[in-house]
Design an enzyme around this catalytic site. Sequence first.
Site, short mmCIF file in Angstrom:
data_model
loop_
_atom_site.label_atom_id
_atom_site.label_comp_id
_atom_site.label_asym_id
_atom_site.label_seq_id
_atom_site.Cartn_x
_atom_site.Cartn_y
_atom_site.Cartn_z
N GLY A 35 6.47 6.34 -0.85
CA GLY A 35 7.84 5.89 -0.97
C GLY A 35 8.43 5.38 0.33
NE ARG A 36 6.10 0.57 2.61
CZ ARG A 36 4.92 0.51 1.97
NH1 ARG A 36 4.36 1.61 1.50
NH2 ARG A 36 4.32 -0.65 1.80
CG LEU A 37 11.08 8.68 2.06
CD1 LEU A 37 11.46 9.84 1.15
CD2 LEU A 37 12.25 8.33 2.98
CB VAL A 68 -0.92 0.03 1.24
CG1 VAL A 68 -1.69 1.34 1.30
CG2 VAL A 68 -1.89 -1.15 1.20
#
Length: 230
Positions: free
Chosen positions: A208-210, A15
């Site tokens: 972007g998983r940041l 996700v």
Amino acid sequence: MRDLDNSSDLAAMRVDYGGLPHGGNEDVDLDETWLAGGWEPLLRHWIEQATAVGIAEPNAMVLATVSLADGTPRPVARTVLCKGLSPDGVIFYTNYESAKGAQLTAVPYAAVTFVWPALGRQVHLRGAVERVPAETTAAYWRSRPRDSQLGAWASRQSAPIGSRAELDRTLAEATERFADVDEIPVPPHWGGFLVRPDEVEFWQGRRGRLHNRIRVRIEHGATSVDRLQP
């Protein structure tokens, strides 16, 4: 039904977080200033928002304790419901003789995690645990449905039992025992625990998983706030 044993399927599950649901402004990022009033108001606000969008049991939290049953410390986790929230911490109720009750008596420290995937948010608390006063337990007990009160008397939580029929029989016995009692008393083995956090982390999913991670540390009444890398 998809075969979840296929590792490629699991690896593909992803996700991409970003923005707030239901028309929220995606540029609103979790910021250190959100903790200016302390950790408790923000946690309460997030629970209220989870409630407003219809998330089932928005007060559910994963409770992690330490088991010393075989002499080796091992983590144990399960889901419980938060039934009290204040600047002191979060409260949940259980059978003190249950597995988690025994574990918290032996090692009075725990971690809890609230998670609302639909909102892209999590909150983690870690800290010492203590039993709440008897009057606090009694006040909450009076708010419980009668069926839940009877269940607390009927169940030796975490102990093995031979069958569902046997469990139903113990409930029938408890029901008969208190049939003529208007106010069922609190079982002596039942009550609340307060998790008094020394660390609270707020997590907000981002693209972007940041992700945004803000940590609050509480030590000797003083707090510090810092941002963690995702």
